[in-house]
Design an enzyme around this catalytic site. Structure first.
Site, short mmCIF file in Angstrom:
data_model
loop_
_atom_site.label_atom_id
_atom_site.label_comp_id
_atom_site.label_asym_id
_atom_site.label_seq_id
_atom_site.Cartn_x
_atom_site.Cartn_y
_atom_site.Cartn_z
N GLU A 1 -2.59 54.68 73.01
CA GLU A 1 -2.02 53.95 71.87
C GLU A 1 -2.21 52.46 72.14
O GLU A 1 -2.55 52.07 73.27
CB GLU A 1 -0.53 54.29 71.74
N GLU B 1 -10.95 57.91 81.17
CA GLU B 1 -10.37 59.08 81.86
C GLU B 1 -9.53 58.65 83.06
O GLU B 1 -9.46 59.37 84.06
CB GLU B 1 -11.42 60.10 82.34
C1 FAD Z 1 -14.65 52.61 75.35
C2 FAD Z 1 -13.37 53.35 75.57
C3 FAD Z 1 -13.23 54.64 75.10
C4 FAD Z 1 -12.00 55.33 75.26
N1 FAD Z 1 -11.87 56.59 74.72
C5 FAD Z 1 -10.64 57.18 74.73
C6 FAD Z 1 -10.43 58.45 74.07
O1 FAD Z 1 -11.36 59.05 73.53
N2 FAD Z 1 -9.17 58.95 74.01
C7 FAD Z 1 -8.12 58.31 74.60
O2 FAD Z 1 -6.99 58.82 74.51
N3 FAD Z 1 -8.28 57.14 75.27
C8 FAD Z 1 -9.51 56.56 75.34
N4 FAD Z 1 -9.70 55.36 75.99
C9 FAD Z 1 -8.55 54.69 76.59
C10 FAD Z 1 -8.57 54.72 78.11
O3 FAD Z 1 -8.26 56.01 78.55
C11 FAD Z 1 -7.57 53.66 78.58
O4 FAD Z 1 -8.10 52.39 78.25
C12 FAD Z 1 -7.32 53.76 80.06
O5 FAD Z 1 -6.61 54.94 80.36
C13 FAD Z 1 -6.53 52.54 80.60
O6 FAD Z 1 -5.41 52.30 79.81
P1 FAD Z 1 -5.11 50.82 79.26
O7 FAD Z 1 -6.37 50.31 78.65
O8 FAD Z 1 -3.92 50.91 78.38
O9 FAD Z 1 -4.77 49.98 80.52
P2 FAD Z 1 -3.33 49.86 81.21
O10 FAD Z 1 -2.74 51.21 81.40
O11 FAD Z 1 -2.54 48.86 80.44
O12 FAD Z 1 -3.72 49.26 82.62
C14 FAD Z 1 -4.07 47.88 82.80
C15 FAD Z 1 -4.38 47.67 84.29
O13 FAD Z 1 -3.21 47.96 85.08
C16 FAD Z 1 -3.51 48.97 86.03
N5 FAD Z 1 -2.34 49.83 86.20
C17 FAD Z 1 -1.65 50.49 85.23
N6 FAD Z 1 -0.63 51.18 85.76
C18 FAD Z 1 -0.68 50.98 87.10
C19 FAD Z 1 0.11 51.43 88.20
N7 FAD Z 1 1.13 52.28 88.06
N8 FAD Z 1 -0.23 51.00 89.46
C20 FAD Z 1 -1.28 50.16 89.64
N9 FAD Z 1 -2.06 49.70 88.63
C21 FAD Z 1 -1.76 50.11 87.38
C22 FAD Z 1 -4.71 49.73 85.46
O14 FAD Z 1 -5.43 50.39 86.49
C23 FAD Z 1 -5.48 48.59 84.82
O15 FAD Z 1 -6.22 47.91 85.80
C24 FAD Z 1 -10.93 54.70 75.90
C25 FAD Z 1 -11.09 53.39 76.42
C26 FAD Z 1 -12.29 52.72 76.26
C27 FAD Z 1 -12.43 51.32 76.78
#
Ligand code: FAD
Length: 401
Positions: free
Chosen positions: A131, A379
């Site tokens: 989201e 993923e």
């Molecule tokens: C091109 C693309 C395609 C995608 N396709 C899909 C899809 O088909 N379906 C879907 O559901 N999602 C999809 N995603 C979403 C993707 O799974 C998420 O972007 C990813 O899981 C990271 O979540 P976020 O972007 O909210 O980052 P955040 O969760 O906000 O994380 C930001 C940073 O903080 C770090 N972090 C977060 N929590 C912790 C913790 N507890 N300890 C240490 N570090 C932490 C992360 O590693 C990252 O470096 C896609 C993303 C992209 C870019």
């Protein structure tokens, strides 16, 4: 045949499938990938070709019209396809995850309804957890499904749907409080809804809007979108598995096989980067000899090839573990982590070998350089993989003192 990334112990059928896919990649994908990517154009002809090869049904059981192949076969095909163009492997990946979730968790009626058409590529899958406010922290999902008679009413906004526009079946994870009293753990109060829709953008079904493509740095061609649910009505028989409250576990199961798949993509992109680097290094001359004759460049090639081999071996190990019926979260997490990091490093080295030309859009490595970072995020990020790996290690190596 290339020397690197060989896989021992494949059956004749697996070898035949792989050789067909490799041939398709060399003839139909590599020659057109960079031009299509620069135009951000959906590779319709390539997708039609993959349909003809039966790749959309590769892991769907034969009783539903698929090829009934293993995760290993699938991952090796993905590796080949990503070697040609990573976006194409993205087109089949979410489809594969949804088909896998249906196979593992769907009701008989859901399997009968969707799997035969998915095997043909007529129904195309996308999956949606993320989201605008969350990606890693799936337990914080705010989209909600509320029971209303024989239906559920869904509200909320989803982000980053790979194949959001082109898919016709989206597995959407929502919070659902029906049957789960206030205070139930988030993991036990989530439900996967199977949302059927028309392909395209705008209001694709009453209450469901796909606003348009997100403009991305790389991973072009494949559409990535938002999804807005505003009073979207879903019949009760479209709850995956027929029972609410199991969505979190169903999605995590899907993502686990998806991780092997992302590892395979990392392997494919790294292999292509190595091929480009080793070829360029023998053509470009500096100081009176090919740059490949300079030891510094040879060392780079040696490091790149070693990383390609190591990532491939870990990916194959993770896939085989799942195929044997064993839990593979540790191996899949390690393979995804290593393959995506190595991919980024191998691509960067191939880029450096190209000197200034690597910065030109005329050279394929420029595209790979923009594509590799996506694998560090999709993923589950590297940090999330390390959390999974760390937790599992502490389970396996519990202190006995
Ligand atoms: C091109 C693309 C395609 C995608 N396709 C899909 C899809 O088909 N379906 C879907 O559901 N999602 C999809 N995603 C979403 C993707 O799974 C998420 O972007 C990813 O899981 C990271 O979540 P976020 O972007 O909210 O980052 P955040 O969760 O906000 O994380 C930001 C940073 O903080 C770090 N972090 C977060 N929590 C912790 C913790 N507890 N300890 C240490 N570090 C932490 C992360 O590693 C990252 O470096 C896609 C993303 C992209 C870019």
């Amino acid at each position: 045949m290339a020397r690197l990334a060989q896989t021992a112990g494949l059956t004749d059928v697996q070898q035949e499938i792989l050789s067909t896919v490799r041939d398709f990649v060399d003839k139909e994908i590599i020659p057109v990938a960079t031009a299509l990517e620069h135009k951000d154009e959906y590779p319709q002809e390539i997708v039609d070709g993959l349909k003809e090869l039966g790749l959309f049904g590769l892991m769907i059981p034969e009783e539903y019209g698929g090829l009934g192949e293993s995760l290993l076969t699938y991952a090796l095909c993905v590796e080949e396809i990503a070697r040609g163009w990573m976006s194409v492997s993205g087109i089949i990946n979410t489809h594969f995850i949804v088909a896998y979730m249906l196979k593992q968790h769907g009701t008989q009626e859901q399997k009968d309804t969707f799997l035969p058409r998915m095997a043909l590529g007529e129904v195309r899958g996308a999956f949606s957890m993320s989201e605008p406010g969350l990606g890693s922290d799936v337990s914080a999902i705010t989209s909600k499904g509320v029971k209303d008679g024989d239906e559920y009413v869904l509200n909320g906004q989803k982000m980053w749907l790979t194949n959001g526009g082109t898919s016709t079946l989206v597995a959407v994870l929502c919070r659902s409080d029906e049957g789960h009293p206030e205070g139930t753990a988030p993991h036990k109060s989530m439900t996967t809804f199977l949302v059927e829709k028309e392909p395209g953008f705008g209001e694709v079904r009453p209450g469901l809007t796909i606003p348009g493509k997100i403009d991305k740095m790389g991973y072009k061609g494949v559409d990535t979108t938002e999804l807005i649910m505003d009073g979207l009505r879903i019949p009760a028989n479209r709850v995956l598995g027929g029972v609410t409250g199991r969505g979190f576990y169903q999605m995590m199961d899907g993502v686990e096989v998806g991780r092997v798949n992302v590892a395979a993509r990392g392997c494919g992109v790294a292999q292509r980067a190595f091929e480009l680097g080793v070829s360029y290094a023998q053509q470009r001359h500096t100081f009176g000899k090919p740059i490949a004759a300079h030891q510094a460049i040879q060392f780079k090639l040696a490091e790149m090839a070693t990383k390609v081999e190591a990532a491939h071996a870990m990916m194959v190990n993770a896939a085989r573990k799942k195929d044997s019926g064993e839990r593979n979260d540790l191996e899949a997490g390690m393979a995804k982590y290593l393959a995506s990091e190595y991919c980024k490093e191998v691509v960067e080295d191939a880029f450096r070998i190209h000197g200034g030309y690597g910065f030109s859009k005329e050279y394929e490595i420029e595209r790979l350089y923009r594509e590799a970072p996506m694998l560090l995020i999709g993923e589950g990020t590297a940090e999330i993989q390390k959390m999974i790996i760390g937790r599992r290690l502490l389970e396996e190596y519990r202190f006995q003192g």
